[in-house]
Design a protein around this motif. Sequence first.
Motif, mmCIF file in Angstrom:
data_model
loop_
_atom_site.group_PDB
_atom_site.id
_atom_site.type_symbol
_atom_site.label_atom_id
_atom_site.label_comp_id
_atom_site.label_asym_id
_atom_site.label_seq_id
_atom_site.Cartn_x
_atom_site.Cartn_y
_atom_site.Cartn_z
ATOM 1 N N ILE A 2 0.852 -1.188 0.000
ATOM 2 C CA ILE A 2 0.000 0.000 0.000
ATOM 3 C C ILE A 2 0.888 1.238 0.000
ATOM 4 O O ILE A 2 1.833 1.333 0.784
ATOM 5 C CB ILE A 2 -0.937 0.012 1.225
ATOM 6 C CG1 ILE A 2 -1.905 -1.160 1.143
ATOM 7 C CG2 ILE A 2 -1.686 1.337 1.315
ATOM 8 C CD1 ILE A 2 -2.828 -1.299 2.317
ATOM 9 N N ASP A 4 0.590 5.138 0.621
ATOM 10 C CA ASP A 4 -0.305 6.142 1.202
ATOM 11 C C ASP A 4 0.138 7.533 0.774
ATOM 12 O O ASP A 4 1.141 8.053 1.260
ATOM 13 C CB ASP A 4 -0.316 6.020 2.717
ATOM 14 C CG ASP A 4 -1.395 6.868 3.378
ATOM 15 O OD1 ASP A 4 -2.016 7.708 2.679
ATOM 16 O OD2 ASP A 4 -1.627 6.698 4.583
ATOM 17 N N ARG A 6 -2.217 10.088 0.729
ATOM 18 C CA ARG A 6 -3.308 10.972 1.142
ATOM 19 C C ARG A 6 -2.740 12.297 1.629
ATOM 20 O O ARG A 6 -1.718 12.333 2.316
ATOM 21 C CB ARG A 6 -4.139 10.320 2.251
ATOM 22 C CG ARG A 6 -4.922 9.120 1.747
ATOM 23 C CD ARG A 6 -5.644 8.424 2.854
ATOM 24 N NE ARG A 6 -4.646 7.754 3.709
ATOM 25 C CZ ARG A 6 -4.968 6.991 4.740
ATOM 26 N NH1 ARG A 6 -6.225 6.796 5.070
ATOM 27 N NH2 ARG A 6 -4.012 6.417 5.451
ATOM 28 N N PRO A 13 1.451 11.828 -5.607
ATOM 29 C CA PRO A 13 0.916 10.462 -5.578
ATOM 30 C C PRO A 13 1.487 9.567 -6.677
ATOM 31 O O PRO A 13 1.871 8.421 -6.416
ATOM 32 C CB PRO A 13 -0.593 10.663 -5.736
ATOM 33 C CG PRO A 13 -0.841 12.013 -5.148
ATOM 34 C CD PRO A 13 0.367 12.825 -5.561
ATOM 35 N N LYS A 16 5.171 8.712 -5.855
ATOM 36 C CA LYS A 16 5.277 7.700 -4.796
ATOM 37 C C LYS A 16 4.913 6.318 -5.341
ATOM 38 O O LYS A 16 5.558 5.326 -4.997
ATOM 39 C CB LYS A 16 4.355 8.059 -3.624
ATOM 40 C CG LYS A 16 4.872 9.177 -2.765
ATOM 41 C CD LYS A 16 3.940 9.398 -1.576
ATOM 42 C CE LYS A 16 4.629 10.262 -0.555
ATOM 43 N NZ LYS A 16 4.377 9.816 0.802
ATOM 44 N N THR A 31 -1.560 -0.928 -4.122
ATOM 45 C CA THR A 31 -2.713 -0.069 -3.908
ATOM 46 C C THR A 31 -2.228 1.328 -3.541
ATOM 47 O O THR A 31 -1.441 1.491 -2.608
ATOM 48 C CB THR A 31 -3.611 -0.608 -2.781
ATOM 49 O OG1 THR A 31 -4.064 -1.910 -3.137
ATOM 50 C CG2 THR A 31 -4.814 0.300 -2.552
ATOM 51 N N LEU A 32 -2.709 2.322 -4.270
ATOM 52 C CA LEU A 32 -2.406 3.720 -3.984
ATOM 53 C C LEU A 32 -3.617 4.334 -3.292
ATOM 54 O O LEU A 32 -4.740 4.242 -3.799
ATOM 55 C CB LEU A 32 -2.112 4.493 -5.276
ATOM 56 C CG LEU A 32 -1.952 6.009 -5.128
ATOM 57 C CD1 LEU A 32 -0.682 6.347 -4.360
ATOM 58 C CD2 LEU A 32 -1.969 6.688 -6.487
ATOM 59 N N LEU A 33 -3.401 4.969 -2.138
ATOM 60 C CA LEU A 33 -4.431 5.740 -1.462
ATOM 61 C C LEU A 33 -4.120 7.210 -1.704
ATOM 62 O O LEU A 33 -3.015 7.666 -1.400
ATOM 63 C CB LEU A 33 -4.436 5.448 0.038
ATOM 64 C CG LEU A 33 -4.659 3.991 0.437
ATOM 65 C CD1 LEU A 33 -4.554 3.839 1.950
ATOM 66 C CD2 LEU A 33 -5.999 3.486 -0.067
ATOM 67 N N ALA A 34 -5.079 7.939 -2.265
ATOM 68 C CA ALA A 34 -4.843 9.342 -2.609
ATOM 69 C C ALA A 34 -6.102 10.166 -2.396
ATOM 70 O O ALA A 34 -7.217 9.678 -2.605
ATOM 71 C CB ALA A 34 -4.389 9.462 -4.061
ATOM 72 N N THR A 35 -5.915 11.418 -2.001
ATOM 73 C CA THR A 35 -7.042 12.335 -1.852
ATOM 74 C C THR A 35 -7.094 13.353 -2.990
ATOM 75 O O THR A 35 -8.083 14.063 -3.115
ATOM 76 C CB THR A 35 -6.967 13.080 -0.502
ATOM 77 O OG1 THR A 35 -5.650 13.617 -0.331
ATOM 78 C CG2 THR A 35 -7.276 12.140 0.654
ATOM 79 N N VAL A 63 -11.469 9.462 -0.502
ATOM 80 C CA VAL A 63 -10.159 8.818 -0.629
ATOM 81 C C VAL A 63 -10.231 7.832 -1.789
ATOM 82 O O VAL A 63 -11.068 6.932 -1.800
ATOM 83 C CB VAL A 63 -9.752 8.078 0.663
ATOM 84 C CG1 VAL A 63 -8.437 7.333 0.452
ATOM 85 C CG2 VAL A 63 -9.623 9.048 1.828
ATOM 86 N N SER A 65 -8.868 4.771 -3.851
ATOM 87 C CA SER A 65 -8.102 3.538 -3.679
ATOM 88 C C SER A 65 -7.905 2.975 -5.079
ATOM 89 O O SER A 65 -8.845 2.488 -5.703
ATOM 90 C CB SER A 65 -8.862 2.562 -2.791
ATOM 91 O OG SER A 65 -8.161 1.350 -2.701
#
Length: 76
Positions: A2, A4, A6, A13, A16, A31-35, A63, A65
């Motif tokens: 993962i 992160d 965010r 993003p 990273k 898995t990319l978590l981004a806002t 968020v 995913s």
Amino acid sequence: MIVDARGHRCPTPSLKLQKALRAAPANSRVTLLATDPMARIDVPYLMQELGGRVVSIEETDRVLSIVVETPVGPTG
């Protein structure tokens, strides 16, 4: 794995994610978590450039995913 991202704005993003993909084994999922809503656009372009693919994009409570599959490693 993962990633992160965010709270970060583009291009962070994607950068990273790209760094994580370099460290991931071929044909694995990250898995990319981004806002930042631009990640919904930037990540598919990044994966196209790298030869990987986007498996899914979901959004919950603002968020994103984004699950991607790394490129298949070199053959031979």
